[in-house]
Write a protein that holds these residues in place. Sequence first.
Motif, mmCIF file in Angstrom:
data_model
loop_
_atom_site.group_PDB
_atom_site.id
_atom_site.type_symbol
_atom_site.label_atom_id
_atom_site.label_comp_id
_atom_site.label_asym_id
_atom_site.label_seq_id
_atom_site.Cartn_x
_atom_site.Cartn_y
_atom_site.Cartn_z
ATOM 1 N N UNK A 94 -27.413 12.933 -23.453
ATOM 2 C CA UNK A 94 -28.670 12.850 -24.180
ATOM 3 C C UNK A 94 -28.972 11.433 -24.680
ATOM 4 N N UNK A 95 -27.930 10.669 -24.966
ATOM 5 C CA UNK A 95 -28.112 9.373 -25.629
ATOM 6 C C UNK A 95 -28.152 8.196 -24.671
ATOM 7 N N UNK A 96 -27.888 8.425 -23.393
ATOM 8 C CA UNK A 96 -27.897 7.351 -22.403
ATOM 9 C C UNK A 96 -28.896 7.704 -21.307
ATOM 10 N N UNK A 97 -29.161 6.759 -20.406
ATOM 11 C CA UNK A 97 -30.079 7.060 -19.302
ATOM 12 C C UNK A 97 -29.460 7.910 -18.190
ATOM 13 N N UNK A 98 -28.212 8.309 -18.361
ATOM 14 C CA UNK A 98 -27.521 9.016 -17.289
ATOM 15 C C UNK A 98 -28.216 10.329 -16.938
ATOM 16 N N UNK A 99 -28.313 10.605 -15.631
ATOM 17 C CA UNK A 99 -28.859 11.878 -15.152
ATOM 18 C C UNK A 99 -27.801 12.965 -15.135
ATOM 19 N N UNK A 100 -26.558 12.545 -15.066
ATOM 20 C CA UNK A 100 -25.424 13.470 -14.914
ATOM 21 C C UNK A 100 -24.244 12.848 -15.650
ATOM 22 N N UNK A 101 -23.507 13.649 -16.405
ATOM 23 C CA UNK A 101 -22.328 13.151 -17.120
ATOM 24 C C UNK A 101 -21.196 14.165 -16.980
ATOM 25 N N UNK A 102 -19.989 13.655 -16.763
ATOM 26 C CA UNK A 102 -18.807 14.506 -16.822
ATOM 27 C C UNK A 102 -17.690 13.805 -17.576
ATOM 28 N N UNK A 103 -16.497 14.388 -17.561
ATOM 29 C CA UNK A 103 -15.355 13.774 -18.238
ATOM 30 C C UNK A 103 -14.145 13.706 -17.306
ATOM 31 N N UNK A 104 -14.421 13.577 -16.009
ATOM 32 C CA UNK A 104 -13.332 13.660 -15.029
ATOM 33 C C UNK A 104 -13.254 12.492 -14.059
ATOM 34 N N UNK A 105 -14.018 11.438 -14.250
ATOM 35 C CA UNK A 105 -14.012 10.342 -13.285
ATOM 36 C C UNK A 105 -13.989 8.995 -14.012
ATOM 37 N N UNK A 106 -12.805 8.465 -14.261
ATOM 38 C CA UNK A 106 -11.498 8.965 -13.834
ATOM 39 C C UNK A 106 -10.991 10.101 -14.725
ATOM 40 N N UNK A 107 -10.049 10.893 -14.211
ATOM 41 C CA UNK A 107 -9.543 12.055 -14.962
ATOM 42 C C UNK A 107 -8.479 11.639 -15.972
ATOM 43 N N UNK A 108 -8.891 11.318 -17.187
ATOM 44 C CA UNK A 108 -7.984 10.804 -18.202
ATOM 45 C C UNK A 108 -7.799 11.751 -19.379
ATOM 46 N N UNK A 109 -8.370 12.936 -19.301
ATOM 47 C CA UNK A 109 -8.084 14.007 -20.252
ATOM 48 C C UNK A 109 -7.046 14.942 -19.625
ATOM 49 N N UNK A 110 -6.393 15.787 -20.417
ATOM 50 C CA UNK A 110 -5.559 16.845 -19.834
ATOM 51 C C UNK A 110 -6.385 17.687 -18.868
ATOM 52 N N UNK A 111 -5.754 18.150 -17.812
ATOM 53 C CA UNK A 111 -6.455 18.986 -16.836
ATOM 54 C C UNK A 111 -6.673 20.368 -17.447
ATOM 55 N N UNK A 112 -7.934 20.761 -17.536
ATOM 56 C CA UNK A 112 -8.283 22.019 -18.179
ATOM 57 C C UNK A 112 -9.370 21.837 -19.216
ATOM 58 N N UNK A 113 -9.880 20.602 -19.324
ATOM 59 C CA UNK A 113 -10.980 20.301 -20.242
ATOM 60 C C UNK A 113 -12.245 19.915 -19.484
ATOM 61 N N UNK A 114 -12.250 20.085 -18.167
ATOM 62 C CA UNK A 114 -13.329 19.573 -17.322
ATOM 63 C C UNK A 114 -14.670 20.227 -17.642
ATOM 64 N N UNK A 115 -15.707 19.395 -17.736
ATOM 65 C CA UNK A 115 -17.062 19.879 -17.908
ATOM 66 C C UNK A 115 -18.031 18.836 -17.385
ATOM 67 N N UNK A 116 -19.244 19.249 -17.065
ATOM 68 C CA UNK A 116 -20.269 18.334 -16.573
ATOM 69 C C UNK A 116 -21.632 18.871 -16.980
ATOM 70 N N UNK A 117 -22.587 17.956 -17.212
ATOM 71 C CA UNK A 117 -23.909 18.349 -17.697
ATOM 72 C C UNK A 117 -24.992 17.623 -16.915
ATOM 73 N N UNK A 118 -26.105 18.326 -16.664
ATOM 74 C CA UNK A 118 -27.204 17.798 -15.869
ATOM 75 C C UNK A 118 -28.413 18.700 -16.094
ATOM 76 N N UNK A 119 -29.569 18.269 -15.651
ATOM 77 C CA UNK A 119 -30.768 19.073 -15.854
ATOM 78 C C UNK A 119 -30.811 20.238 -14.874
ATOM 79 N N UNK A 120 -31.485 21.293 -15.285
ATOM 80 C CA UNK A 120 -31.685 22.421 -14.383
ATOM 81 C C UNK A 120 -32.513 21.995 -13.183
ATOM 82 N N UNK A 121 -33.420 21.041 -13.387
ATOM 83 C CA UNK A 121 -34.219 20.543 -12.270
ATOM 84 C C UNK A 121 -33.360 19.962 -11.165
ATOM 85 N N UNK A 122 -32.329 19.200 -11.537
ATOM 86 C CA UNK A 122 -31.408 18.661 -10.530
ATOM 87 C C UNK A 122 -30.636 19.782 -9.847
#
Length: 257
Positions: free
Chosen positions: A117-145
């Motif tokens: 919401x706070x950046x110009x990004x169209x898509x955001x996740x927390x896995x690239x690079x994967x630096x959290x424990x495996x099992x916290x993966x999530x990603x967000x984007x518009x329904x239009x996309x």
Amino acid sequence: MTLAVIVQARFGSSRLPGKILNPLGSTTALARVLDRCARIVAADTVIVAVPDSAENDAVAEAAAAAGYAVARGPEDDVLTRYAKAARAVEAETVMRVTSDCPFLDPRVCDQVIALWRETPADYVNNTAPPLFPHGLDCEVFSAGLLYEAEAKATDAAAREHVTPWIRAQAHLTLGNLTGPGDGVERLRWTLDYPEDLAFCQAVYAHLGEERAAVIGWAELAEVCRQHPELTAINAKRHDTLRLARGIRASLQRRWAG
């Protein structure tokens, strides 16, 4: 703006069939994931995207019994299943998570949403690079996309994994919430093998159901550090995990933010 957390869930698994219907304390692993999703502050609704085959009726029934909305769609075309779920709740924004993450951290999910919401990004996740424990993966984007991907993606892998088509579009800006990368990325909290189920159940036995159901990722990482006998339960899966995640990270084209 309606933000829907869409959780893909199915009964089938080559390594651990019915894995999400196994108990963690007094309820199923699936219910644990959904209850954590319900604690995402920015989320307006949680809906479970379940295959429409008879084999998956038990998953749909378990999700409904836990109090969550359910949408049914093709098992192999997960992209279409996601789009159906998004339309069912009239979502404007989608957060994608999977049902095999019983220690998903709602606060991390909220941080991913805030970055989107706070950046110009169209898509955001927390896995690239994967630096959290495996099992916290999530990603967000518009329904239009999501709907555009549904209409245009032709590759089977893109339809199975939902977001590859979005991430491949050169005109889109991609963002990543970076984890600490101080060794916690070796922790495996996902549910894929019998050893993973044994780990999750051991955490619940060690912490007690009330604490285990809500523990945050940083506190759980400290528990794992202090009790290596817990992480030893599924440790043999770590090298395979690192290889797979390293390949995935190397295929990411660029990340903003």
